[in-house]
Design a protein around this motif. Structure first.
Motif, PDB file in Angstrom:
ATOM      1  N   ASP A 552     -32.773  17.555 -13.467  1.00  0.00           N
ATOM      2  CA  ASP A 552     -33.911  18.184 -13.107  1.00  0.00           C
ATOM      3  C   ASP A 552     -33.618  19.973 -13.446  1.00  0.00           C
ATOM      4  O   ASP A 552     -34.596  20.519 -13.553  1.00  0.00           O
ATOM      5  CB  ASP A 552     -34.263  18.298 -11.587  1.00  0.00           C
ATOM      6  CG  ASP A 552     -35.177  16.943 -11.486  1.00  0.00           C
ATOM      7  OD1 ASP A 552     -35.037  16.148 -12.542  1.00  0.00           O
ATOM      8  OD2 ASP A 552     -35.507  16.740 -10.475  1.00  0.00           O
ATOM      9  N   VAL A 553     -32.534  20.320 -12.974  1.00  0.00           N
ATOM     10  CA  VAL A 553     -32.405  22.141 -13.150  1.00  0.00           C
ATOM     11  C   VAL A 553     -31.793  22.387 -14.496  1.00  0.00           C
ATOM     12  O   VAL A 553     -31.451  23.589 -14.792  1.00  0.00           O
ATOM     13  CB  VAL A 553     -31.490  22.456 -12.228  1.00  0.00           C
ATOM     14  CG1 VAL A 553     -31.719  22.235 -10.622  1.00  0.00           C
ATOM     15  CG2 VAL A 553     -30.001  21.922 -12.155  1.00  0.00           C
ATOM     16  N   GLY A 554     -31.740  21.340 -15.404  1.00  0.00           N
ATOM     17  CA  GLY A 554     -31.584  21.417 -16.884  1.00  0.00           C
ATOM     18  C   GLY A 554     -30.112  21.527 -17.563  1.00  0.00           C
ATOM     19  O   GLY A 554     -29.990  22.163 -18.284  1.00  0.00           O
ATOM     20  N   LEU A 555     -29.379  20.829 -16.833  1.00  0.00           N
ATOM     21  CA  LEU A 555     -27.969  20.858 -17.214  1.00  0.00           C
ATOM     22  C   LEU A 555     -27.940  19.846 -18.242  1.00  0.00           C
ATOM     23  O   LEU A 555     -28.667  18.587 -18.342  1.00  0.00           O
ATOM     24  CB  LEU A 555     -27.133  20.377 -15.947  1.00  0.00           C
ATOM     25  CG  LEU A 555     -26.162  21.587 -15.242  1.00  0.00           C
ATOM     26  CD1 LEU A 555     -27.430  22.276 -14.519  1.00  0.00           C
ATOM     27  CD2 LEU A 555     -25.219  20.935 -14.418  1.00  0.00           C
ATOM     28  N   SER A 556     -27.054  20.136 -19.419  1.00  0.00           N
ATOM     29  CA  SER A 556     -26.979  19.396 -20.379  1.00  0.00           C
ATOM     30  C   SER A 556     -26.345  17.859 -20.219  1.00  0.00           C
ATOM     31  O   SER A 556     -25.358  17.879 -19.141  1.00  0.00           O
ATOM     32  CB  SER A 556     -26.118  20.092 -21.693  1.00  0.00           C
ATOM     33  OG  SER A 556     -24.920  20.274 -21.144  1.00  0.00           O
ATOM     34  N   PRO A 557     -26.494  16.965 -20.745  1.00  0.00           N
ATOM     35  CA  PRO A 557     -25.835  15.611 -20.699  1.00  0.00           C
ATOM     36  C   PRO A 557     -24.245  15.733 -20.866  1.00  0.00           C
ATOM     37  O   PRO A 557     -23.431  15.180 -20.289  1.00  0.00           O
ATOM     38  CB  PRO A 557     -26.421  14.788 -21.644  1.00  0.00           C
ATOM     39  CG  PRO A 557     -27.660  15.428 -21.701  1.00  0.00           C
ATOM     40  CD  PRO A 557     -27.496  16.769 -21.559  1.00  0.00           C
ATOM     41  N   LEU A 558     -23.869  16.664 -21.813  1.00  0.00           N
ATOM     42  CA  LEU A 558     -22.455  16.743 -21.830  1.00  0.00           C
ATOM     43  C   LEU A 558     -21.836  17.251 -20.841  1.00  0.00           C
ATOM     44  O   LEU A 558     -20.528  16.997 -20.379  1.00  0.00           O
ATOM     45  CB  LEU A 558     -22.211  17.694 -23.017  1.00  0.00           C
ATOM     46  CG  LEU A 558     -20.730  17.775 -23.587  1.00  0.00           C
ATOM     47  CD1 LEU A 558     -20.175  16.470 -23.942  1.00  0.00           C
ATOM     48  CD2 LEU A 558     -20.540  18.873 -24.985  1.00  0.00           C
ATOM     49  N   LEU A 559     -22.348  18.474 -20.185  1.00  0.00           N
ATOM     50  CA  LEU A 559     -21.651  19.160 -19.038  1.00  0.00           C
ATOM     51  C   LEU A 559     -21.635  18.142 -17.818  1.00  0.00           C
ATOM     52  O   LEU A 559     -20.643  18.188 -17.087  1.00  0.00           O
ATOM     53  CB  LEU A 559     -22.601  20.289 -18.607  1.00  0.00           C
ATOM     54  CG  LEU A 559     -21.960  21.133 -17.513  1.00  0.00           C
ATOM     55  CD1 LEU A 559     -20.629  21.518 -17.544  1.00  0.00           C
ATOM     56  CD2 LEU A 559     -23.023  22.048 -17.135  1.00  0.00           C
ATOM     57  N   ILE A 560     -22.816  17.265 -17.560  1.00  0.00           N
ATOM     58  CA  ILE A 560     -22.635  16.496 -16.713  1.00  0.00           C
ATOM     59  C   ILE A 560     -21.589  15.229 -16.625  1.00  0.00           C
ATOM     60  O   ILE A 560     -20.788  14.960 -15.812  1.00  0.00           O
ATOM     61  CB  ILE A 560     -24.205  15.879 -16.298  1.00  0.00           C
ATOM     62  CG1 ILE A 560     -25.207  17.006 -15.925  1.00  0.00           C
ATOM     63  CG2 ILE A 560     -24.015  14.714 -15.403  1.00  0.00           C
ATOM     64  CD1 ILE A 560     -26.620  16.344 -15.871  1.00  0.00           C
ATOM     65  N   LYS A 561     -21.624  14.906 -17.841  1.00  0.00           N
ATOM     66  CA  LYS A 561     -20.691  13.721 -18.346  1.00  0.00           C
ATOM     67  C   LYS A 561     -18.924  14.100 -18.292  1.00  0.00           C
ATOM     68  O   LYS A 561     -18.349  13.302 -17.849  1.00  0.00           O
ATOM     69  CB  LYS A 561     -20.878  13.239 -19.656  1.00  0.00           C
ATOM     70  CG  LYS A 561     -19.991  12.030 -20.515  1.00  0.00           C
ATOM     71  CD  LYS A 561     -20.096  11.696 -21.779  1.00  0.00           C
ATOM     72  CE  LYS A 561     -19.105  10.790 -22.244  1.00  0.00           C
ATOM     73  NZ  LYS A 561     -19.174  10.484 -23.626  1.00  0.00           N
ATOM     74  N   GLU A 562     -18.900  15.531 -18.633  1.00  0.00           N
ATOM     75  CA  GLU A 562     -17.415  15.926 -18.652  1.00  0.00           C
ATOM     76  C   GLU A 562     -17.101  16.833 -17.360  1.00  0.00           C
ATOM     77  O   GLU A 562     -16.638  16.206 -16.375  1.00  0.00           O
ATOM     78  CB  GLU A 562     -17.328  16.664 -20.041  1.00  0.00           C
ATOM     79  CG  GLU A 562     -17.163  15.940 -21.369  1.00  0.00           C
ATOM     80  CD  GLU A 562     -17.014  16.674 -22.363  1.00  0.00           C
ATOM     81  OE1 GLU A 562     -16.908  15.839 -23.417  1.00  0.00           O
ATOM     82  OE2 GLU A 562     -16.747  17.716 -22.307  1.00  0.00           O
ATOM     83  N   LEU A 563     -17.434  17.933 -17.112  1.00  0.00           N
ATOM     84  CA  LEU A 563     -17.059  18.663 -16.285  1.00  0.00           C
ATOM     85  C   LEU A 563     -17.455  18.405 -14.669  1.00  0.00           C
ATOM     86  O   LEU A 563     -16.661  18.538 -13.953  1.00  0.00           O
ATOM     87  CB  LEU A 563     -17.571  20.528 -16.415  1.00  0.00           C
ATOM     88  CG  LEU A 563     -16.617  21.436 -15.588  1.00  0.00           C
ATOM     89  CD1 LEU A 563     -15.369  21.412 -15.739  1.00  0.00           C
ATOM     90  CD2 LEU A 563     -17.195  22.751 -16.201  1.00  0.00           C
ATOM     91  N   VAL A 564     -18.687  17.934 -14.666  1.00  0.00           N
ATOM     92  CA  VAL A 564     -19.370  17.783 -13.644  1.00  0.00           C
ATOM     93  C   VAL A 564     -18.615  16.481 -12.797  1.00  0.00           C
ATOM     94  O   VAL A 564     -18.057  16.325 -11.645  1.00  0.00           O
ATOM     95  CB  VAL A 564     -20.775  17.625 -13.359  1.00  0.00           C
ATOM     96  CG1 VAL A 564     -21.398  16.717 -12.003  1.00  0.00           C
ATOM     97  CG2 VAL A 564     -21.564  18.943 -13.796  1.00  0.00           C
ATOM     98  N   THR A 565     -18.601  15.473 -13.852  1.00  0.00           N
ATOM     99  CA  THR A 565     -17.878  14.162 -13.400  1.00  0.00           C
ATOM    100  C   THR A 565     -16.262  14.479 -13.242  1.00  0.00           C
ATOM    101  O   THR A 565     -15.821  13.860 -11.913  1.00  0.00           O
ATOM    102  CB  THR A 565     -17.941  13.169 -14.561  1.00  0.00           C
ATOM    103  OG1 THR A 565     -19.297  12.711 -15.114  1.00  0.00           O
ATOM    104  CG2 THR A 565     -17.353  11.962 -14.347  1.00  0.00           C
ATOM    105  N   VAL A 566     -15.670  15.296 -13.633  1.00  0.00           N
ATOM    106  CA  VAL A 566     -14.379  15.571 -13.421  1.00  0.00           C
ATOM    107  C   VAL A 566     -14.113  16.107 -12.057  1.00  0.00           C
ATOM    108  O   VAL A 566     -13.399  15.700 -11.324  1.00  0.00           O
ATOM    109  CB  VAL A 566     -13.705  16.431 -14.302  1.00  0.00           C
ATOM    110  CG1 VAL A 566     -12.325  17.147 -13.914  1.00  0.00           C
ATOM    111  CG2 VAL A 566     -13.398  15.845 -15.629  1.00  0.00           C
ATOM    112  N   THR A 567     -15.280  17.156 -11.706  1.00  0.00           N
ATOM    113  CA  THR A 567     -15.112  17.730 -10.212  1.00  0.00           C
ATOM    114  C   THR A 567     -15.276  16.496  -9.358  1.00  0.00           C
ATOM    115  O   THR A 567     -14.450  16.702  -8.323  1.00  0.00           O
ATOM    116  CB  THR A 567     -16.268  18.762 -10.053  1.00  0.00           C
ATOM    117  OG1 THR A 567     -15.746  19.706 -11.393  1.00  0.00           O
ATOM    118  CG2 THR A 567     -15.971  19.590  -8.884  1.00  0.00           C
TER     119      THR A 567
END
Length: 812
Positions: A552-567
């Motif tokens: 909803d706040v516009g994060l890219s799928p790649l960022l969510i898949k990689e860095l966010v998921t790692v965190t």
């Protein structure tokens, strides 16, 4: 009022010189218009308040409507020939300077968004006070009681050295009080940032009192700044000198100003200040232009009459206008608009500020100096009625004997007075304006809704604080009020006002969490987790997944898949399908400043228990809790029984077998088990690894490391041997670390039996950290004291600071 010292958190208004094309004023001899015409919203005033109301009305109505046509028309009335109200530029010898709203703060998020939306360019403020080597002198009428170093250089490194030396001089004079002042200001700023939250967690406010109380700012309007600063431990010298200088320059008033206005005045003493290239007035002009509003310049409204289904506005030109909604976006204090029926607002005095611009040369002898170069770039004064000016600042140095200055004073600067401290005056321009309210604590607020119908007053908020940004915040609330009350429009669009196009997302979750450190006077005791989360604006984050929130706040799928998921995998052993609040908490620690206790964080618990004069029963597990009328009986596996009038469960019940009599009911919750494996050895450089993370704890030498491995399943020897070439020592820990989060979350009660059996860990389904546990524990303690001991807690709690006055950085 803002000066070259750049000491205001938000920014303030002056006259605005903008030649805007005159909209065709539609004079109506018969104000009745066809019933099928779209309603008309009339706005009186074209400053930042009026232009922002028009902007937000268009923005939010278009975001919530599928139609491309405008659902209403907007008329803006301006009595002057230029828009902008109390923003202005002034031309001195062919050069343009800001006459009032000189600077903007990096956290003026509406101004930031306006600048991007309108394609305006940022610049550093023109005043010399924004440079690293800027010099300040505090003048008492006879001498400079304090001066910083003055050294002009084109070499940034030299400027930095001068700046550091000046900071040291400040610290030597005022000591740790400077840090305490910073803590006070940061607390206010953090509360103010709540006004940028999404609509889902931010109400529409019908009164100023309600709006301030929601953000935890109201109490600051009930006491003077001086009282607030004494309470937080500022030294009398700092208050008398530097604080007084700031409030005199920014608001033309002393430290007897009300606390919130004073905090706003202090808040801009940091860095990152900016302005609009070409003049800050362009924000108002651009917003009006984008709002498709009919602009009526040189048309002053002298009466507003409610005639049943609409308002009739009459102007000094003899024109009449029919308006279903009317917004007053200019201070009423010195206007003579006749309202029918009459309205009632508290009597308020405006603080007049006289701004005098001089191109010439100051007389150093007036200040007891022998050279112009020794006069500080900003001469500020103490609170003394005999001093003829508030401040004198250098706007521009043309050459060694030619400067442009700006002088602030409470009274007009007569020629004879100017000639007493100027040796040369080539040009002089004077501006007198009712700049802002004269603040007196406790403040009394005019209503946002002046007649219980559709007559609105943006400037009611000015008695809290008067800046461009506070006016924009109030204007946005008025726009939402109009849309929700007149048009019955529910606004649920995703508003991310604290981010810019670079993706710098406002840390709204952390700012909301900081409400839990407010003083008791503004922070309730909570009996349920839902109530505690809703009060801080955090509840909605527990109803959706982190992935949904970030999309909803516009994060890219790649960022969510990689860095966010790692965190989230490292911090909670779970994916981005974790609930939103727990996920936000997991992400919140990705910045700097992370720390730990030397010797182990466990020492916090040990020390607190020791200081609490508590009897500690180690190796004693409680296996039953029975309520026996006036007390609880706790039985342990050692066969001991304990009588307790109050019992607190401060450990997760999910995998324990404590028998409660009578039984308790809590939502079924699964714990997320994390397996932490510690290995001293050496990794195989090319392994195929089934783990969450591997991190180096210590490097002993090139072939000897200590590692920590997180995994969801136990790490068997055969598995470890597949990716370790050497293992000297292995230690395994399996623990139910935190809840397995599933949105929407369901919360156990804080009070397990409606009597005196409490459960701290109910809060863990929101987020599980050391700090969230401490926050929940403090609430439980207050619950016990208020419910069992009937004790009202009104002590002054300043939980956001420590003994050095440095703000506490929440360990999320």
């Amino acid at each position: 009022m803002v000066s070259p010292l750049s000491l205001s958190f938000f920014t303030f208004f002056l006259f605005l010189f903008l030649s805007h094309p005159q909209a065709q004023a539609q004079s109506q001899s018969d104000p009745q218009s066809p019933t099928n015409d779209p309603p008309t919203i009339c706005i009186i005033g074209s400053g930042i308040s009026g232009s922002s109301v028009a902007h937000f009305l268009r923005l939010y109505s278009s975001s919530s409507s599928s139609s491309n046509s405008n659902p209403f028309s907007i008329h803006i009335f301006e009595r002057n020939g230029v828009v902008g109200g109390r923003m202005a530029t002034v031309n001195v010898s062919g050069q343009t300077f800001e006459a009032g709203a000189s600077i903007l703060h990096p956290k003026n998020y509406h101004a930031v968004n306006y600048t991007e939306l309108l394609g305006l360019k940022n610049k550093n403020p023109s005043s010399s006070s924004t440079s690293d080597s800027f010099s300040l002198g505090i003048w008492d009428g006879q001498k400079f009681v304090f001066k910083t170093l003055s050294f002009s250089s084109n070499i940034p490194f030299v400027d930095k050295i001068v700046s550091l030396a000046n900071s040291l001089l400040m610290f030597v004079r005022y000591g740790f009080s400077l840090l305490r002042m910073q803590t006070f200001v940061e607390g206010t700023v953090n509360n103010f940032l709540k006004y940028y939250e999404r609509f889902e967690s931010r109400p529409v406010f019908e009164t100023v009192d309600e709006m301030l109380k929601w953000a935890g700012l109201y109490n600051l309007t009930t006491r003077t700044l001086q009282e607030e600063l004494i309470d937080v431990g500022l030294s009398p010298l700092l208050i008398k000198e530097l604080v007084t200088v700031i409030t005199r320059i920014n608001y033309g008033q002393s430290v007897s100003i009300s606390g919130l206005a004073g905090a706003v005045s202090l808040a801009g003493s940091g860095g990152g200040l900016w302005a609009i290239e070409g003049g800050n007035w362009q924000m108002a002009a651009g917003l009006i232009n984008r709002s498709d509003a009919a602009l009526h310049l040189h048309e002053e409204i002298d009466s507003v009459s409610y005639l049943g289904e609409y308002y009739e506005l009459n102007s000094t030109k003899g024109n009449s206008y029919k308006c279903e909604v009317t917004v007053v976006a200019t201070p009423l204090d010195e206007l003579n608009i006749q309202f029918t029926p009459p309205i009632s607002i508290p009597k308020r005095k405006l603080q007049h500020t006289h701004a005098t611009f001089v191109r010439g040369l100051l007389n150093p002898g007036y200040f007891g100096l022998d050279a112009v170069s020794k006069i500080p770039e900003l001469v500020a004064t103490l609170e003394d009625p005999d001093l003829p000016f508030t401040s004198i600042s250098v706007l521009k140095k043309h050459d060694e004997k030619d400067f442009t200055y700006k002088i602030f004073s409470r009274e007009p600067m007569a020629d004879i007075l100017l000639d007493s401290f100027f040796s040369v005056r080539q040009e002089t321009i004077r501006i007198d304006w009712g700049a802002y309210p004269h603040y007196n604590a406790p403040e009394e607020f005019a209503p946002f809704i002046l007649d219980d119908r559709n007559l609105y007053y943006v400037n009611a908020f000015e008695n809290a604080a008067s800046t461009m940004e506070t006016s924009a915040v109030a204007a946005e609330n008025i726009a939402r009020l109009i849309l929700s009350r007149f048009f019955s429009q529910v606004l649920l669009i995703s508003s991310n006002l604290g981010s810019n196009s670079d993706g710098e997302i406002l840390h709204g979750t952390v700012n909301n969490f900081l409400k839990y450190y407010e003083r008791f006077e503004s922070r309730p005791v909570f009996e349920t987790v839902d109530e505690m989360l809703k009060w801080a604006g955090l509840y909605n984050l527990t109803t959706r997944t982190l992935q949904e929130e970030l999309i909803d706040v516009g994060l890219s799928p790649l960022l969510i898949k990689e860095l966010v998921t790692v965190t989230t995998r490292i911090n909670y052993g779970q994916s981005a399908s974790i609930s939103g609040l727990a996920g936000a908490v997991s992400l919140a620690g990705s910045g700097g400043g992370v720390w730990a206790i030397e010797g182990g964080n466990w020492q916090m618990a040990a020390g607190l228990i020791n200081r609490s004069d508590a009897a500690l029963h180690l190796h004693e597990e409680i296996d039953s809790v029975s309520y026996l009328g006036e007390y609880y009986e706790l039985n342990s596996t050692k066969g001991n029984s304990y009588k307790c009038e109050v019992a607190v469960v401060a450990t997760p019940l999910d995998e324990l077998n404590i028998q409660f009599t009578p039984p308790i009911s809590i939502p079924k919750r699964k714990l997320q088990h994390t397996h932490a494996t510690f290995v001293r050895g050496l990794l195989n450089p090319d392994p195929d690894l089934p783990f969450t993370s591997i991190s180096v704890l210590k490097k002993h030498d090139e072939k000897d490391f200590t590692y920590k491995i997180f995994s969801r399943e136990p790490m068997a020897d055969i598995l470890l041997d597949s990716f370790f070439s050497v293992r000297q020592e292995t230690i395994r820990i399996d623990w139910g670390a935190y809840p397995h989060y599933n949105a929407p979350e369901e919360f156990a009660p804080f009070i397990l039996d409606d009597r005196n059996l409490y459960y701290v860990n109910a809060f863990e389904n929101a987020a599980s950290t050391v700090e969230t546990s401490a926050v929940a524990a403090e609430n439980i303690a207050r619950l016990i004291l208020s419910r069992f001991f009937s004790r009202v807690l009104l002590i002054s709690s300043n939980l956001g600071s420590n003994s050095d006055g440095q703000i506490l950085h929440v360990d999320l």
